[in-house]
Design an enzyme around this catalytic site. Structure first.
Site: not given
Length: 330
Positions: A56, A124
């Site tokens: 991110y 992830h």
């Protein structure tokens, strides 16, 4: 704030978490100072479970949360993730699940976060060429080394979760789950319930769509929702029906659509027999307070039926690439 919720592997967290991706430029530009104030407000309001990822903002989101941790580490259960190369806005270029990469990724995350241990460390996304057993074995080494306390997996299938759980206890699965994204209820949620694994729904408000405040036709050029099929013009128009159903229930209860959507997930967790801790993200401090109001909301059987019927009519995939999420691999 309601009592803490125990996910799998004895991990106790606040009943709602905070999704950090909203505080990166995936929905437009962000003021870092204001973002930090939002994080502090969340802790003040009773949120202790914070979710981020190394990808991110190219690491900037971890650095932002690291600034929060400098002052409030003892009040926070911290989750971050490894595995994606690239960015949510610009696109991902690779998925890495190999042991060598994991060892490098965790050290980079610990450095950016300014902490010596990660409470919950997620894979992830899956690289289908790396056996998940090998990935979890490498993650388990981090627990033994004291760098990580608990392990999590994102967007895995039921079979992948079962294989992983045979190697090391899994505290949580994080996948998209909401009134308009219910595919995980077929296989993944029952497997998690059977294995004693908690569920952490991301995008519990349908990436904002369920709040009724998102106009899909006016999304900015750098808004990654433009790539999601259900936000395409025709699908988004059809999906206003689910928004109308959520709003109708909200009006009956004197609540907001966001509160109804979150309360629905909490009910689903109870109905399906597993702990569920949604992680809505926001840039606005008043939205945190609004979201927490969902914890006190009671939905009637008739309201639950109405929301269920609306969810059955949702149009469009939740991912541009179905194999990117568990739905496309089941």
């Amino acid at each position: 704030m309601a009592p803490a919720v125990q996910l799998g592997d004895d991990l106790n967290v606040s009943p709602l978490g905070f999704g950090g991706m909203a505080l990166t430029p995936v929905y437009g530009e962000v003021d870092p100072a204001d973002a930090l104030r939002t994080l502090h407000h969340a802790v003040d309001a009773g949120v202790s479970f914070f979710d981020t990822a190394d990808v991110y903002g190219g690491g900037s989101n971890e650095e932002l949360i690291g600034r929060l941790l400098r002052e409030r580490r003892g009040e926070v259960q911290l989750a971050t993730k490894f595995g994606l190369v690239g960015s949510p806005a610009g696109g991902y270029t690779d998925v890495r699940n190999d042991a060598a990469y994991i060892r490098q990724a965790v050290d980079r995350s610990l450095r950016r976060l300014g902490t010596d241990v990660i409470d919950l460390y997620y894979m992830h996304r899956r690289n289908l060429h790396v056996p998940i057993v090998e990935t979890v074995e490498a993650m388990a080494e981090l627990v033994q080394q004291g760098k990580v306390r608990h392990l999590g997996l994102s967007e895995v299938t039921a079979q992948e979760l079962e294989e992983a759980s045979a190697v090391h206890p899994i505290a949580a699965v994080q996948s998209e789950w909401s009134i308009w994204s219910r595919d995980v209820e077929r296989n993944v949620v029952p497997a998690a319930a059977a294995l004693g694994v908690g569920f952490v729904p991301y995008s519990p408000l349908g990436r904002g769509f369920l709040t009724g405040t998102v106009d899909a036709a006016s999304l900015g050029d750098n808004d990654f929702r433009r790539n999601i099929p259900r936000f395409a013009p025709d699908a988004a128009a059809a999906n206003q029906a689910v928004v109308a159903a959520v709003r109708a229930v909200a009006d009956e209860l004197g609540a907001t659509p966001a509160q109804v959507a979150l309360a629905w997930l909490l009910v689903q967790g109870r109905r399906l027999g597993l702990p569920v801790v949604p992680i809505p993200g926001t840039r606005k401090r008043d939205r945190i307070d609004e979201n927490l109001g969902a914890l006190a909301l009671d939905l009637s059987p008739a309201q639950l039926d109405a929301l269920g019927r609306a969810s059955d009519a949702v149009v469009g995939s939740r991912s541009a690439d179905p194999t990117w999420v568990s739905q496309g691999r089941e």
